[in-house]
Design an enzyme around this catalytic site. Structure first.
Site, PDB file in Angstrom:
ATOM      1  CG  HIS A  25      -6.126   5.835   5.073  1.00 23.52           C
ATOM      2  ND1 HIS A  25      -6.463   5.462   3.798  1.00 23.52           N
ATOM      3  CD2 HIS A  25      -7.299   6.027   5.725  1.00 23.52           C
ATOM      4  CE1 HIS A  25      -7.781   5.428   3.673  1.00 23.52           C
ATOM      5  NE2 HIS A  25      -8.310   5.788   4.838  1.00 23.52           N
ATOM      6  CD  GLU A  52      -1.629   6.127   3.180  1.00 21.49           C
ATOM      7  OE1 GLU A  52      -2.254   7.098   2.692  1.00 21.49           O
ATOM      8  OE2 GLU A  52      -2.180   5.065   3.509  1.00 21.49           O
ATOM      9  CG  ASP A  54      -1.921   1.158   1.160  1.00 25.83           C
ATOM     10  OD1 ASP A  54      -2.675   1.243   0.183  1.00 25.83           O
ATOM     11  OD2 ASP A  54      -1.931   1.986   2.097  1.00 25.83           O
ATOM     12  CD  GLU A  87      -6.410  19.020   0.174  1.00 24.97           C
ATOM     13  OE1 GLU A  87      -6.210  19.311  -1.039  1.00 24.97           O
ATOM     14  OE2 GLU A  87      -6.352  19.838   1.106  1.00 24.97           O
ATOM     15  CG  ASP A 106      -4.292   1.178   5.225  1.00 21.80           C
ATOM     16  OD1 ASP A 106      -4.652   0.999   6.403  1.00 21.80           O
ATOM     17  OD2 ASP A 106      -4.573   2.203   4.576  1.00 21.80           O
TER      18      ASP A 106
END
Length: 240
Positions: free
Chosen positions: A150, A9, A7, A52, A155
């Site tokens: 997250h 980010e 995963d 965000e 994850d």
């Protein structure tokens, strides 16, 4: 069979708009069992962190400012994944960022033919259902209570469990039996290297021969039977 669940980010949604990779977490599976071998790195994206995006993963500019750049760990990443299949949730997104970063540092992209998308697997198995990682973990009873933000490694750990469920569970023995039943030529040393070993305490074999007391008890039981069938002749059996 070795597979990598991973995963990422990022600073945003699209590397073509200048967004960058800030974290990657990879979990090694062998025959769909996690081996404990992981690759986990934070990266300095050399750009600001939109509010965000930080709200999603909690990684701030200040935290990432002293981390390595992707180019400094690119070879370590490529060595870890090797030529194994790569499993991700909405895999096109993660592949897009990884290949963009590889392009930035002048390296060849990872071929998308290695991509296994758990969203596609879940859509085929549960048409019309919610396909987010949270929703699918809830469906399969995978504990995600510790997931407040997250995180790439967290994850990936959840996704590894989900992938096993989506593909029918840990049926390791069946995979090896299928290889042997098909007459596939294989290197036993390679199979041994790929199978996760589980240490078990050695136990002495239990005696299975009857004792003298048990033999004597059996004879006494037999002697007490009335007209046992094995003492009757063939003619007597036919007459019955």
């Amino acid at each position: 069979m070795r597979e990598i669940v991973f995963d990422t980010e990022t600073t945003g949604l699209d590397p073509r708009n200048g967004d960058r990779l800030v974290e990657i977490g990879c979990i090694e599976l062998v025959n769909r069992v996690a081996t404990g071998n992981v690759f986990h790195v934070y990266f300095n994206p050399d750009r600001n962190m939109p509010a965000e995006a930080e709200a999603v993963h909690g990684l701030s500019e200040a935290f990432l400012s002293d981390k390595e750049r992707f180019r400094e760990r690119a070879q370590d990443f490529l060595d870890f994944i090797g030529d194994s299949p790569l499993i991700a949730h909405n895999a096109g997104f993660d592949f897009g960022f990884i290949n963009a970063e590889l392009e930035f540092c002048g390296r060849e992209p990872v071929c998308t033919s290695r991509m296994i998308d758990t969203v596609a697997l879940a859509r085929k198995k549960h048409p019309g259902a919610k396909l987010s990682l949270d929703a699918l973990c809830s469906r399969y009873g995978i504990d995600r209570s510790h997931r407040t933000l997250h995180g790439a490694l967290l994850d990936a750990e959840l996704l590894a469990q989900l992938y096993v469920e989506l593909t029918g569970g840990r049926q390791i023995g069946l995979e090896l039996a299928a290889l042997e039943g098909a007459g596939t030529q294989r290197d036993d040393r390679q199979v041994a290297a790929n199978v996760v070993q589980i240490d078990r305490p050695f136990r002495e074999p239990r005696p299975h021969s009857a004792s003298e007391e048990e033999i004597a008890a059996h004879k006494a039981f037999i002697a007490g039977l009335s007209d046992p069938i094995w003492k009757l002749g063939a003619a007597s059996l036919r007459s019955r």
